[in-house]
Design an enzyme around this catalytic site. Structure first.
Site, PDB file in Angstrom:
ATOM      1  N   ASP A   1       4.911  56.390  73.706  1.00 18.20           N
ATOM      2  CA  ASP A   1       5.473  57.745  73.677  1.00 18.20           C
ATOM      3  C   ASP A   1       5.265  58.328  72.289  1.00 18.20           C
ATOM      4  OD1 ASP A   1       7.719  59.122  75.814  1.00 18.20           O
ATOM      5  OD2 ASP A   1       7.395  60.069  73.860  1.00 18.20           O
TER       6      ASP A   1
ATOM      7  N   LYS B   1       1.062  65.828  96.884  1.00  9.36           N
ATOM      8  CA  LYS B   1       2.259  65.904  96.037  1.00  9.36           C
ATOM      9  C   LYS B   1       2.809  67.331  95.997  1.00  9.36           C
ATOM     10  CE  LYS B   1       5.266  65.328  92.872  1.00  9.36           C
ATOM     11  NZ  LYS B   1       6.373  64.420  92.833  1.00  9.36           N
TER      12      LYS B   1
ATOM     13  N   GLY C   1      16.778  73.660  90.997  1.00  8.31           N
ATOM     14  CA  GLY C   1      16.440  73.275  89.626  1.00  8.31           C
ATOM     15  C   GLY C   1      15.672  71.974  89.566  1.00  8.31           C
TER      16      GLY C   1
ATOM     17  N   CYS D   1      10.789  69.474  89.166  1.00  4.74           N
ATOM     18  CA  CYS D   1       9.783  69.267  90.221  1.00  4.74           C
ATOM     19  C   CYS D   1       9.754  70.423  91.199  1.00  4.74           C
ATOM     20  CB  CYS D   1      10.087  67.978  90.975  1.00  4.74           C
ATOM     21  SG  CYS D   1      10.269  66.583  89.880  1.00  4.74           S
TER      22      CYS D   1
HETATM   23  N1  SAJ Z   1      18.693  71.537  96.714  1.00  2.00           N
HETATM   24  C1  SAJ Z   1      19.348  72.493  97.453  1.00  2.00           C
HETATM   25  N2  SAJ Z   1      19.523  72.276  98.796  1.00  2.00           N
HETATM   26  C2  SAJ Z   1      19.086  71.139  99.405  1.00  2.00           C
HETATM   27  C3  SAJ Z   1      18.398  70.184  98.636  1.00  2.00           C
HETATM   28  C4  SAJ Z   1      18.219  70.397  97.286  1.00  2.00           C
HETATM   29  O1  SAJ Z   1      19.772  73.535  96.938  1.00  2.00           O
HETATM   30  O2  SAJ Z   1      19.309  71.012 100.614  1.00  2.00           O
HETATM   31  C5  SAJ Z   1      18.477  71.766  95.269  1.00  2.00           C
HETATM   32  C6  SAJ Z   1      19.141  70.716  94.371  1.00  2.00           C
HETATM   33  O3  SAJ Z   1      20.467  71.031  94.116  1.00  2.00           O
HETATM   34  C7  SAJ Z   1      18.257  70.780  93.141  1.00  2.00           C
HETATM   35  C8  SAJ Z   1      16.872  71.099  93.712  1.00  2.00           C
HETATM   36  O4  SAJ Z   1      17.100  71.611  95.012  1.00  2.00           O
HETATM   37  O5  SAJ Z   1      18.651  71.823  92.289  1.00  2.00           O
HETATM   38  C9  SAJ Z   1      15.930  69.933  93.794  1.00  2.00           C
HETATM   39  O6  SAJ Z   1      16.597  68.752  94.239  1.00  2.00           O
HETATM   40  P1  SAJ Z   1      15.967  67.727  95.280  1.00  2.00           P
HETATM   41  O7  SAJ Z   1      16.965  66.660  95.546  1.00  2.00           O
HETATM   42  O8  SAJ Z   1      15.448  68.451  96.461  1.00  2.00           O
HETATM   43  O9  SAJ Z   1      14.676  67.185  94.586  1.00  2.00           O
HETATM   44  P2  SAJ Z   1      14.337  66.488  93.166  1.00  2.00           P
HETATM   45  O10 SAJ Z   1      13.788  67.546  92.288  1.00  2.00           O
HETATM   46  O11 SAJ Z   1      15.435  65.656  92.660  1.00  2.00           O
HETATM   47  O12 SAJ Z   1      13.172  65.477  93.650  1.00  2.00           O
HETATM   48  C10 SAJ Z   1      12.046  65.981  94.370  1.00  2.00           C
HETATM   49  C11 SAJ Z   1      11.766  65.050  95.556  1.00  2.00           C
HETATM   50  N3  SAJ Z   1      10.800  65.670  96.453  1.00  2.00           N
HETATM   51  C12 SAJ Z   1      11.044  65.797  97.779  1.00  2.00           C
HETATM   52  O13 SAJ Z   1      12.080  65.442  98.294  1.00  2.00           O
HETATM   53  C13 SAJ Z   1       9.943  66.404  98.592  1.00  2.00           C
HETATM   54  C14 SAJ Z   1      11.254  63.715  95.053  1.00  2.00           C
HETATM   55  O14 SAJ Z   1      10.863  62.873  96.147  1.00  2.00           O
HETATM   56  C15 SAJ Z   1      10.053  63.936  94.112  1.00  2.00           C
HETATM   57  O15 SAJ Z   1       9.584  62.696  93.594  1.00  2.00           O
HETATM   58  C16 SAJ Z   1      10.529  64.783  92.942  1.00  2.00           C
HETATM   59  O16 SAJ Z   1      10.941  66.047  93.484  1.00  2.00           O
HETATM   60  C17 SAJ Z   1       9.396  64.927  91.970  1.00  2.00           C
HETATM   61  O17 SAJ Z   1       9.437  64.262  90.925  1.00  2.00           O
HETATM   62  O18 SAJ Z   1       8.432  65.629  92.256  1.00  2.00           O
END
Ligand code: SAJ
Length: 434
Positions: free
Chosen positions: A33, A215, A266, A269
């Site tokens: 890093d 992805k 947020g 990703c």
């Molecule tokens: N969120 C909502 N409503 C929902 C689900 C999530 O408002 O029903 C919001 C969350 O509060 C958050 C945002 O969406 O602010 C993203 O959260 P998340 O749990 O959907 O996803 P991440 O960003 O934690 O992880 C995602 C995942 N991708 C998918 O589920 C398709 C993860 O598998 C990926 O590895 C990750 O992105 C990444 O690193 O790309």
């Protein structure tokens, strides 16, 4: 192929778990890093990221003597690039009057360049960072070939995206299906030989650009689906319908699975990756662009709900519960909760925000406090911004003895309205128009 020595560039949320997991599976790993703080923290036996189980794996990896940390790469059999690809905060593109975000690929470029003096015949290079389509063949490959070595002939190059969910990274790293996109089929096969050291999920081989697209499609699919849930919350609010009840009923349909509305999307990703598709083909990605607009304006919609609940916000003391981008993680990147705390302060409210996973973090524009009680003291209203387990488990009758506030706004639909009303609170939920 047989790998004895691996170099992982970037020791963040993905690189550190990946480096440690490889090390605990018997391969010698150098984690690299460029941030001195990261290197010295890890060398001092500490871990700079909060992720369940990570400390244990890092400690095991270091103790086994298989994981070392450095600020520059050295010779190795394989290199994994896992550096951030955020978007530029001050460089935008434009298509037909619509402004779109652009990927900042500078970390990928400099990490790739840092490998050049060490690249040897027979090496494998893997890009894991989420990237716009054609990054592997269009950006990384030409840099590596400056050495005179040829891709697919002298060395292997592949793209393999991480797809783990923050909060469950260590389990998903091992159990999830893994996509490996090779520049040539032999490159993909070399990638499979490396990851099969620990991956128990299916390993699917394809070409590099397909793997990049996979992805981006996964996260864009989720973003668009959250956008429709958020739009439903706005419509429900207008029609006097409780969106939570409506979604629960609709989801009994065997082919419907509406996600959860909330105060916005947020993290590094879901709120970023769809832009990589928009940037690469703005003429084709209208729906994706529109979903980003809906999710990015959801904090503003949420502010309106808080205003409806509390009246004028000027001088109101607000306990804001949670700042992380989602429940039970410490990650504050692109967090809508932080945006809403700023909007509240901008509207004249006196915000005291409490984030249990990062109690010491300071922000410009609003105050943070180190305990729930400090947020509750003297509050006029409580706004729940993140559905952390510890907030979901709050007992309203006990809370009523700890604060003068009697108005609660639940932006995540996680509190039981009947219990809060019974304890004397007026409860307002996002999307519950009734
Ligand atoms: N969120 C909502 N409503 C929902 C689900 C999530 O408002 O029903 C919001 C969350 O509060 C958050 C945002 O969406 O602010 C993203 O959260 P998340 O749990 O959907 O996803 P991440 O960003 O934690 O992880 C995602 C995942 N991708 C998918 O589920 C398709 C993860 O598998 C990926 O590895 C990750 O992105 C990444 O690193 O790309």
């Amino acid at each position: 192929m047989n790998f004895k020595k691996l170099c992982v560039l970037g020791l963040g949320y993905i690189g550190l778990p990946t480096a440690s997991t490889f090390a605990t599976h018997g391969i010698e790993v150098t984690g690299v890093d460029i941030n001195e703080m990261v290197v010295s923290t890890l060398r001092g036996g500490e871990v700079h990221i909060q992720e369940p189980g990570l400390r244990t794996v890092v400690e095991a990896a270091v103790k086994s003597g298989k994981l070392s940390v450095s600020n520059r790469p050295g010779t190795a059999d394989a290199f994994i690039i896992a550096v951030p690809t955020p978007f530029h905060h001050n460089e935008y593109g434009e298509y037909q009057g619509r402004r779109y975000m652009k990927a900042d690929m500078r970390a990928v470029v400099s990490a790739t360049e840092s490998i050049l003096p060490h690249l040897r015949n027979g090496n494998l290079v893997i890009l894991e960072s989420t990237s716009p389509p054609r990054t592997t063949v269009g950006l990384v490959q030409p840099i590596l070939e400056k050495t005179g070595l040829r891709t697919g002939v002298d060395f292997h190059l592949a793209y393999s995206p991480e797809r783990v969910l923050p909060g469950q990274i260590l389990r998903e790293l091992i159990e999830n299906a893994r996509v490996i996109g090779g520049v040539t089929p032999a490159c993909a096969a070399a990638g499979r030989d490396l990851y099969s050291l620990f991956v128990r999920g299916e390993i699917v081989l394809t070409d590099a650009t397909t793997a990049e697209m996979v992805k981006l499609m996964e996260n864009t699919y989720r973003d668009v689906n959250i956008a429709i849930a958020n739009e439903f919350s706005r419509l429900a609010q207008r029609f006097g319908v409780d969106v939570w009840e409506a979604i629960q009923i609709a989801n009994r349909h065997p082919r419907v699975k509406i996600l959860r509305p909330g105060p916005g999307v947020g993290g590094h990703c879901i709120s970023v990756d769809p832009w990589f598709l928009v940037e690469t083909a703005p003429d084709l990605a209208g729906l994706i662009y529109q979903a980003r607009q809906v999710n990015d304006t959801q904090p503003g919609f949420t502010l309106g709900i808080i205003q409806d609940a509390l009246g004028s916000l000027r001088g109101k003391r607000i306990a804001a519960l949670g700042l992380a981008f989602k429940e039970d993680v410490d990650d504050l990147r692109e967090s809508p909760a932080v945006g809403i705390a700023r909007l509240l302060a901008g509207a004249g409210a006196l915000v005291k925000a409490f984030e249990p996973f990062k109690p010491g973090e300071k922000f410009e524009g609003f105050e943070t406090v180190a305990s729930l009680q400090a947020a509750l003291d003297g509050a006029d209203g409580i706004v729940l911004l993140v559905g952390h387990t510890q907030f979901k488990e709050l007992q309203p009758s006990e809370l009523a003895t700890r604060t003068p506030a009697r108005v609660v706004v639940d932006t995540r639909g996680v509190l039981d309205p009947a219990a809060w009303q019974a304890a004397g609170f007026a409860i307002h939920r996002l999307g519950a128009g009734k």
